[in-house]
Write a protein that holds these residues in place. Structure first.
Motif, PDB file in Angstrom:
ATOM      1  N   PRO A  79       9.781   4.560   3.861  1.00 13.24           N
ATOM      2  CA  PRO A  79       8.529   3.595   4.330  1.00 13.24           C
ATOM      3  C   PRO A  79       8.261   2.057   3.392  1.00 13.24           C
ATOM      4  N   CYS A  80       7.602   1.219   3.814  1.00 15.38           N
ATOM      5  CA  CYS A  80       7.176  -0.266   3.109  1.00 15.38           C
ATOM      6  C   CYS A  80       5.994  -0.625   4.012  1.00 15.38           C
ATOM      7  N   GLU A  81       4.902  -0.311   4.084  1.00 17.34           N
ATOM      8  CA  GLU A  81       3.292  -0.842   4.081  1.00 17.34           C
ATOM      9  C   GLU A  81       2.845  -1.828   2.978  1.00 17.34           C
ATOM     10  N   ASN A 139       0.256  -4.280  11.460  1.00 14.78           N
ATOM     11  CA  ASN A 139      -0.955  -3.515  10.874  1.00 14.78           C
ATOM     12  C   ASN A 139       0.170  -3.883   9.489  1.00 14.78           C
ATOM     13  N   ASP A 192       2.478  -2.218   8.332  1.00 12.26           N
ATOM     14  CA  ASP A 192       4.372  -1.487   8.889  1.00 12.26           C
ATOM     15  C   ASP A 192       5.409  -1.692   8.656  1.00 12.26           C
ATOM     16  N   CYS A 193       6.078  -2.215   7.825  1.00 12.70           N
ATOM     17  CA  CYS A 193       6.909  -2.531   7.674  1.00 12.70           C
ATOM     18  C   CYS A 193       8.166  -1.401   7.434  1.00 12.70           C
ATOM     19  N   SER A 194       8.030  -0.257   7.332  1.00  8.74           N
ATOM     20  CA  SER A 194       9.193   0.869   6.852  1.00  8.74           C
ATOM     21  C   SER A 194       9.938   0.735   7.987  1.00  8.74           C
ATOM     22  N   SER A 238       0.928  -1.457  -0.452  1.00 10.82           N
ATOM     23  CA  SER A 238      -0.406   0.420   0.293  1.00 10.82           C
ATOM     24  C   SER A 238       1.013   1.557  -0.456  1.00 10.82           C
ATOM     25  N   LYS A 239       2.195   1.393   0.256  1.00 13.57           N
ATOM     26  CA  LYS A 239       2.997   2.938   0.451  1.00 13.57           C
ATOM     27  C   LYS A 239       4.501   1.934   0.656  1.00 13.57           C
ATOM     28  N   TYR A 248      12.937  -1.644  12.109  1.00 10.74           N
ATOM     29  CA  TYR A 248      11.440  -1.751  11.132  1.00 10.74           C
ATOM     30  C   TYR A 248      11.209  -3.387  12.142  1.00 10.74           C
ATOM     31  N   ARG A 281      -0.570  -4.320   2.801  1.00 13.23           N
ATOM     32  CA  ARG A 281      -1.903  -4.816   2.884  1.00 13.23           C
ATOM     33  C   ARG A 281      -1.631  -6.377   3.437  1.00 13.23           C
TER      34      ARG A 281
END
Length: 684
Positions: A58-60, A92, A94-96, A40-41, A86, A62
């Protein structure tokens, strides 16, 4: 019946079943698609960050099912507190990645976020980004400097190097000379150093002109973090170049001269003067002012050439030359001297040569020994130094001299020089030099027939002839005192030969011979011949005598009186014309003045009704005054006070208003009627 009913129910439920089956399949497909993990990001592009700052990539994901992993330069990076943080299995998704205190060596480059799959069907999710850790470069450094100064040779291609290190990304280098961008003449290379930061080298290839001496060269480093520069003065070295204010110097003879030679050289140097022609010309070289100094200019220095040059370690300049134009008066170089003797009708050649600046013009003059008059002898041709007399005669005898004239442009005066006298003596047979032909005589009077001749050597015989008669001329006073009359022909008389006096001449070579016809008559009209002989030959000359009747004295007096009367009449007429013109002018002037004083008569000038005399015992007089009114300046003026004057009791004046210029002019000049009351008639 039951079967048909079953078929009808079946047909109805069949289509319902198909619809629900399609709905189930679609829903199942959608659910299975939505359940597949995806970004997703994601990290992508380039991230720029300063050193020691914190960066979040960023690394999100889904519908995350697998685990996350970050790679740097294709190597996996685990979670390291205080450096790389990270969550590999976040709830959720979110791997940022959070990078703390970014470092160029450790963190600059490619970063990749991967999401592992949980089956063989799905592929591993991956997305990469580039991280640029900004590192300010060091200040640029210009090589090839000596004592913080760039030494270059003029008019030669010179390479100047500028280096910038430890910058990320690499700095951009630009070159400037006195503020002018010359980067287009440079070449830039980037090398990776052992430390990992690039080394930027820019080489400027430039032809430095001598005009850039004491200019400034600048190497400018441009970076995202900072712009820095290094400047240095340019010391352009070149061979000397000399110059003088003018190529030609005009001076008067006897004056002094100082000529400065300017030199442009680096390293500096002095000039040297030298004479390019005569090495013995007196001058001195002033090294303090780089000047040529001549204490006293002589005519010998005219057209002299002097040169100045300079030399330094790079070479010798081109020599700059000047030429002297020395003005001096004409000076005689050589000329014909003493006396020149030539045969009659031969050629006489006289010569004189002058030097001077400007080049003098030469004129020749002859002094006539008989009259002492000076005569200009024109020159035929361009060579005025020579006076050539062709077919010389006794008239060419005399004293000669040549005169030279030039003009001084500094003093604005003519300079004149004159040679000594040259005596020209002509010898040969006799020659008649002057006679009056014809000669006129009057009846009943004595007539002289005169001829002048020259003879060198002296004449041995002089005779007058007409018809068959011969009248010898007394040459040495040997004849008796008969007053020159021939006893056989007493009406004719031959005077004694008279030598012509010659001024400043050592001998008499010219004579006057006179033959007189007494009591001349018309029968004496004939040709009379004078024959002269000397040791070189004989010459003859014929004169025609013409006899006329003399005008009587009475006729001459009458003609004189007539001319006098005509002059008096002309003078009288001229005076009368002048007087008449003067009277007409005075009359015209008087009429003009009268017209100027006369009032302008107009209906607007008079009142409609004259003022009536006042009743009672008052004294009234009607006064007419011709008044002229000037243009009003709209300023109220206070009239002068007059003591003991009667005051006007009643004043009537009427003027029509008009816009006509003529009427306006008339309104300014006219007659005014005023009624004034006096206490008694004595006040009148």
């Amino acid at each position: 019946m039951k079967f048909n009913a079953f078929v009808a129910v079946f047909n109805q439920n069949y289509w319902t079943l198909i619809v629900w089956t399609l709905i189930f399949i679609t829903f199942t497909t959608i659910n299975s698609t939505q359940a597949k993990q995806h970004f997703s990001k994601r990290p992508e592009g380039t991230y720029t960050v300063l050193k020691d700052q914190t960066l979040v990539l960023p690394c999100e994901v889904r519908d995350l099912e697998g685990s996350c992993l970050w790679l740097h330069k294709s190597q996996g990076i685990g979670v390291i507190n205080g450096s790389y943080e990270y969550n590999r299995n976040p709830d959720n998704g979110d791997c940022s990645l959070r990078i703390v205190k970014v470092d160029y060596k450790e963190d600059n480059g490619k970063w990749e976020c991967q999401v592992l799959s949980i089956n063989k069907i799905e592929k591993t999710l991956t997305s990469a980004a580039n991280v640029v850790v900004l590192v300010a470069p060091s200040s640029p450094v210009i090589n090839n400097l000596e004592n913080n100064r760039l030494d270059v040779n003029a008019d030669r291609q010179t390479q100047v190097e500028c280096i910038s290190e430890r910058g990320n990304p690499s700095a951009r280098l630009e070159w400037y000379i006195n503020g002018d961008n010359v980067t287009q003449n440079s070449r830039t290379t980037v090398d990776s150093a052992a430390s990992g930061t690039p080394k930027v080298t820019s080489v400027l290839n430039y032809n430095f002109r001598r005009s850039l001496r004491n200019s400034t060269i600048t190497c400018l480093s441009i970076h995202e973090t900072v712009s820095q520069n290094m400047s240095a003065p340019i010391n352009v070295k070149y061979i000397p170049q000399v110059s003088v204010q003018q190529k030609k110097y005009t001076v008067n003879e006897g004056s002094s001269l100082q000529v400065r030679c300017d030199v442009d050289a680096n390293p500096p140097t002095n000039v040297k003067w030298r004479s390019l022609g005569d090495q013995n010309l007196p001058f001195r070289d002033d090294h303090r002012t780089n000047s040529l100094i001549i204490e006293r200019v002589t005519k010998r220095m005219n057209t002299a050439v002097f040169g100045c040059s300079a030399q330094n370690e790079f070479g010798t300049s081109t020599e700059e030359n000047i030429v002297l134009d020395v003005l001096f008066e004409p000076t005689l170089v050589r000329a014909t001297e003493g006396q020149v003797t030539a045969e009659l009708n031969n050629t006489v050649d006289l010569f004189c040569e002058y030097e001077g600046n400007p080049k003098p013009k030469i004129y020749w003059y002859q002094i006539n020994p008989l009259t002492d008059q000076v005569k200009n002898r024109p020159i035929n041709g361009e060579n005025a130094n020579n006076l050539v007399i062709h077919n010389a005669t006794y008239n060419d005898e005399g004293h000669y001299y040549c005169e030279a004239i030039n003009y001084n442009d500094i003093t604005h005066k003519e300079m004149v020089a004159r040679s000594g006298r040259i005596t020209v003596d002509i010898t040969g047979r006799p020659e008649i030099v002057r006679r009056s032909n014809p000669t006129y005589g009057y009846r009943s009077t004595d007539t002289d027939i005169e001829q002048v001749f020259c003879s060198d050597p002296a004449p041995s015989e002089v005779v007058w002839l007409f018809g068959s008669l011969t009248f010898p001329v007394n040459l040495d006073n040997q004849r008796p005192a008969d007053n020159g009359q021939d006893p056989k022909n007493p009406r004719f008389k031959v005077r004694k030969l008279a030598p012509m006096e010659r001024i400043e001449w050592g001998k008499n070579t010219c004579y006057r011979s006179v033959f007189t016809v007494m009591n001349t008559d018309v029968n004496d009209e004939r040709e009379y011949t004078l024959r002269v002989t000397n040791s070189r030959g004989t010459s003859e000359s014929v004169i025609q005598l013409k006899v006329t009747s003399p005008v009587s004295a009475a006729i001459m007096i009458t003609i004189g009186l007539i001319v006098l009367i005509m002059l008096l009449a002309l003078t009288l007429v001229t005076l009368l014309v002048i007087k008449r013109r003067k009277l007409a002018k005075e009359k015209t002037d008087d009429e003009s003045k009268a017209e100027a004083r006369a009032p302008i008569k107009s209906d607007t000038d008079r009142p409609e009704k004259e003022p009536e005399k006042a009743k009672g015992g008052e004294n009234h007089e009607l006064v007419y005054a011709n008044l002229e009114f000037g243009k009003s300046d709209n300023k109220q003026k206070t009239p002068p006070k007059v003591a003991d004057k009667p005051k006007a009791q009643q004043r009537q004046y009427k003027a029509q208003t008009t816009n006509s210029p003529a009427a306006a002019a008339a309104a300014n000049s006219g007659t005014e009627y005023a009624q004034i009351t006096f206490a008694n008639k004595a006040d009148l």
